[in-house]
Write an enzyme that holds these catalytic residues in place. Sequence first.
Site, PDB file in Angstrom:
ATOM      1  CB  SER A  51      -0.901   0.000   1.229  1.00 27.53           C
ATOM      2  OG  SER A  51      -1.716   1.149   1.198  1.00 27.53           O
TER       3      SER A  51
ATOM      4  N   GLY B  75      12.561  -0.230   2.908  1.00 26.87           N
ATOM      5  CA  GLY B  75      13.750  -0.624   2.150  1.00 26.87           C
ATOM      6  C   GLY B  75      14.657  -1.548   2.941  1.00 26.87           C
TER       7      GLY B  75
ATOM      8  CB  CYS C 279      -0.254   5.244   8.941  1.00 26.56           C
ATOM      9  SG  CYS C 279       0.625   6.536   8.047  1.00 26.56           S
TER      10      CYS C 279
END
Lengths: 301, 268
Positions: A19, A214, A126
């Site tokens: 997402s 990452g 989030c």
Amino acid sequence: MLSTNFAGIELKNPTVLASGILGANAELLIRIANAGAGAVTMKSIGPSERNGHNNPTVIAWEHGLLNAVGLPSAGCKKMEEEWKLLEKSPVSIIASIYGANVPEFEEVARAVAEKKPAMIEANISCPNSEKHGQLFGTSAEASAEVISAVKKEIGKIPLIAKLTPQALNIGEIAKACEEAGADAICAINTVQGMLINIEAHKPILHFKKGGISGSAIKPVAVKCIWDIYEAVKIPILGMGGVSSGRDAIELMQAGATAIGIGSGVYYHGPKVFKKVCNEIREWMQKNNYKNVKELVGIAHD
Amino acid sequence: MTDLPRMACIKKIMQETPSIKTFYLDMQMNAKPGQFAMAWLPGIDEKPFTLTAVGKEIAITVQEKGKFTKALFALHEGNSIGIRGPYGNGFDYKGVKKACIVAGGCGAAPVLLLAQELKKKKIKLKIILGARTGKECLFKKQLAKTGDLYITTDDGSEGEKGFTTTALENFLQKEKFDCVFACGPEQMLSKVFALCEKFKVECQLNLERFMKCSFGICGQCAINGFLVCKDGPVFSGEQLRKMPEFGNFARLKSTKKVSLQEYAQWRQ
């Protein structure tokens, strides 16, 4: 060889667009689906129109990305055209949703469920908004409250709880979500971080802090997936630093059934999905595995 | 691979028109004509700007419009701003022997380096430069050195009174070009595209959309399935044919899709 089943949904391969990457627009989602993803996740949808933060919102440093886009959304009631275009998607659509409180989650879940996505992902993790996300995902009680409320609204559509690695004990949160009715767990959301430009004497992101993704967070993801796999029976959509087949297999061995890719799109472009699939296939052939399902959780005793 | 702003000192500021300034920055960067950089004002915002000088030092040319550009215009030589880039694809002039450039308003900025490059390669060039008034004609002197310059203004205070696209239509009726390169308001670009289709001429248009990441992952600047920051900002006729949103719709900061008119009002 790569086809799998994730919480009742058939996937031609285990890779899933995470997402927040390219997912605000139906045509971009379809572009990623055509590039080889097994399923695609829409950018989190909120109850009303929201701008998100000023720039810089996404930057890349030596070991990953740092973002604070801030949950921009057209709002769950103003996406008719996107939904219509998504009917043409060649792969399953996962709709990610957010809210600032339980009634907002319920409202968005209701509106989104009407559009019949293959799955719904509740973003309770989030890091880039004061009112949304992480607040829920760091508490087992609050997570369970959101999950059971959303589950009531969406009926048979499988529900994924997206968790944060900022939780003290992510296994306990996952267990609470499972008991509250979640059909799957997605882990991990980004890890909180900050970068400062030392010449400007200022944090680079406009929101100052952001979420790290990452390769820097892959070990965090592996550990969290490991803990969740030990704690629950429902399947895991694992993500965090995957941009090669070996990364994906590592997360699977920790316990992930499907693999999310986000920052990998930055490093390799949309072709990352095909690349990861090809590398998984090669590794499996070399190591005598016939089905990708055999890899799930095999690092556990 | 990193994409972080580096601070660059403002070496020189040139007033180009009453509303447009060029900021020369102490930073080395190689880039193709049509590529852009992100300019960061710490604590304020970060926005994309086309590069109007590249090499040992770079320049961005900016029209004073909103909060960000007002803050940028308040800076002086010696102040610093953050820069990251270059980004985007830039113009492709391979095989082009005779070209026409159409620039409307601050659309002259992205085509300046292109015109200079085409001149260096001895490519025959016709340039149509349009502005509201003669005073607002950007890079008039620089563009005149690169080819045959034709000016149109809304008020007729310089050159021909009227639109760049009327001039383009007249040229296309009489001459053959290998490619039409254009940048300007999307209404103008939409007309340029229609004319190029009608006269069966290749075109490359430099488009604009509100941008966030600038490197192809956030999806904010999408036009249909294309990303302005990564697939563009320069698009060919073949790509434009697959973009029904071009000339019609754009996305607000919330990602909500609105008419081009509503988008333009919001950008003001």
